[in-house]
Design an enzyme around this catalytic site. Structure first.
Site, PDB file in Angstrom:
ATOM      1  CG  ASP A 219      -1.816   1.142   1.369  1.00  0.00           C
ATOM      2  OD1 ASP A 219      -1.587   2.151   0.674  1.00  0.00           O
ATOM      3  OD2 ASP A 219      -2.773   1.067   2.163  1.00  0.00           O
TER       4      ASP A 219
ATOM      5  CE  LYS B 283      -3.266   9.158   2.287  1.00  0.00           C
ATOM      6  NZ  LYS B 283      -4.079   8.057   1.711  1.00  0.00           N
TER       7      LYS B 283
HETATM    8  N1  DSN Z   1      -6.378   8.724   6.553  1.00  0.00           N
HETATM    9  C1  DSN Z   1      -5.206   8.593   5.741  1.00  0.00           C
HETATM   10  C2  DSN Z   1      -4.031   9.269   6.384  1.00  0.00           C
HETATM   11  O1  DSN Z   1      -4.228  10.329   6.926  1.00  0.00           O
HETATM   12  O2  DSN Z   1      -2.924   8.767   6.336  1.00  0.00           O
HETATM   13  C3  DSN Z   1      -4.942   7.219   5.438  1.00  0.00           C
HETATM   14  O3  DSN Z   1      -6.069   6.678   4.840  1.00  0.00           O
END
Ligand code: DSN
Length: 407
Positions: free
Chosen positions: A192, A221
């Site tokens: 992941d 991200k």
């Molecule tokens: N909630 C995410 C994080 O903040 O890392 C992961 O899914």
């Protein structure tokens, strides 16, 4: 917008984003193109199935968009197959589990407090409910993954699947070692890479793709795309996996988001994306330097990626929850986070997690991050000094002034 109630709240949220320093390590700011695709008329279209095998008419342009997204994902990560339909990282993980596991199968994942994710076997997540998860932690001294321990736990439990990758682990992960352990016990390997996908895309973190049977990710991200999921796998798993995503666990794919993912993958192939990722890494180091000078303890002593964990309990005697709340009053947003072997309950935690991806997108450089470290330190060392907090908030406002959400 005709809906005044929602329109006003969106405007307020935009103002909040503009006036705060965003240090949540899993967040970022998308480009105008990605925003436009995510808010486009593609949301009107049903397209259950896959390109050229749909259960609805009128999919000729949708098919082209999804095919482009698939091809770009494969090219970006040098993968044999990509499924771009998962709505989220959790659904990407669920899809892989359902593709290769039966209810009750044994799986090995990273413990949540060591940096793992809820879907890596937490008892309250579908992962922990449906499968028999066991976990590896980190070394109590180095706070890094101890590959001998991973191997020992794997030999003990003989998992069908080993999951690696993390939500709050600041160090490089050695995927080759995980693959060797998986091979030794006859397990599949799933990585992941949600947090580090942007770094992987430009070669600033070793890629899991050559080693893992399946690689899952989010796209929002470090990869700086829309809020969504992605799965990469070897060609031999293509049919198995695709069937699990649709019709296995999802219905109609979100084609507006898939279009936004396609744009994200193209943006990530640009030379300037590598420049951005290098700055992300440099900025983390500047923040660590600044905090260390103020006596703060950084979990594992530093970071190799876009995030760091600060032990605020040890550094200034407050919980992560308290630190998160106080920093919010001076317009710095972060999240409380468990640290390895945390003695505090998960609702409080001993740490905070800080990431540099979002503010690097807004144009922050090492000087800015160094200043941010000093602001955080002053704030957390003087938690009752309201006058000081007001001054620090003004410093934050001047740092974010004239910094658009995305350049
Ligand atoms: N909630 C995410 C994080 O903040 O890392 C992961 O899914």
């Amino acid at each position: 917008m005709k809906d005044i109630e929602i329109g006003q709240l969106i405007a307020k949220e935009k103002e909040r984003q503009l006036t705060h320093i965003e240090l949540i390590a899993s967040e970022n700011f998308v480009s105008d193109d990605i925003l436009e695709a995510a808010g486009s008329i593609l949301t009107n279209k049903y397209a259950e199935g896959y390109p050229s095998k749909r259960y609805y008419g009128g999919c000729e342009y949708i098919d082209q968009i999804e095919t482009i997204a698939i091809e770009r994902a494969k090219k970006l990560f040098n993968a044999e197959h990509a499924n771009v339909q998962p709505h989220s990282g959790s659904q990407a993980n669920m899809g892989v589990y359902q593709a290769i596991l039966n209810h009750g199968d044994v799986v090995l994942g990273m413990d949540l407090s060591a940096g793992g994710h809820l879907t890596h076997g937490h008892p309250l997540s579908f992962s922990g409910i449906n499968y028999e998860f066991h976990s590896y932690k980190v070394d109590p001294i180095t706070e890094c993954i101890d590959y001998d321990e991973v191997r020992n736990v794997a030999l003990k439990y003989k998992p069908k699947l080993i999951v690696c990758g993390a939500s709050s682990y600041p160090r490089f992960i050695d995927f080759k070692k995980f693959k060797e352990i998986a091979d030794e016990v006859g397990a599949y390997l799933m990585v992941d890479m949600a947090h580090i996908a942007g770094l992987v895309a430009v070669g600033l973190h070793p890629s899991p793709v050559p080693y893992a049977d399946f690689v899952t990710s989010t796209t929002h991200k470090t990869l700086r795309g829309p809020r969504a999921g992605l799965i990469l796998c070897k060609e031999k798993y293509k049919d198995l996996l695709d069937k699990r995503i649709f019709p296995g666990i999802q219905g109609g794919p979100l084609e507006h988001i898939i279009a936004a993912k396609a744009i994200c993958f193209k943006e990530a192939m640009n030379v300037d994306f590598k420049v951005y990722q290098k700055q992300v890494l440099d900025n983390v180091q500047a923040l660590i330097k600044s905090l260390k000078e103020e006596g703060f303890r950084i979990v594992s002593g530093g970071s190799d990626n876009h995030l760091l964990l600060v032990d605020v309990k040890k550094s200034c005697g407050i919980t992560g929850k308290k630190a998160e709340t106080i920093l919010d009053t001076i317009n710095i947003t972060c999240n409380k986070n468990s640290i390895p072997f945390d003695q505090e309950k998960p609702a409080y935690c001993s740490g905070i997690r800080l990431g540099s991806a979002a503010m690097t997108t807004r144009g922050f450089n090492c000087d800015d991050f160094y200043k941010v470290g000093k602001i955080i330190a002053k704030c957390l060392k003087n938690i009752d000094d309201k006058k000081l907090h007001e001054e620090l908030k003004q410093e934050v406002l001047s740092l974010v002034k004239d910094k658009p959400l995305h350049k």
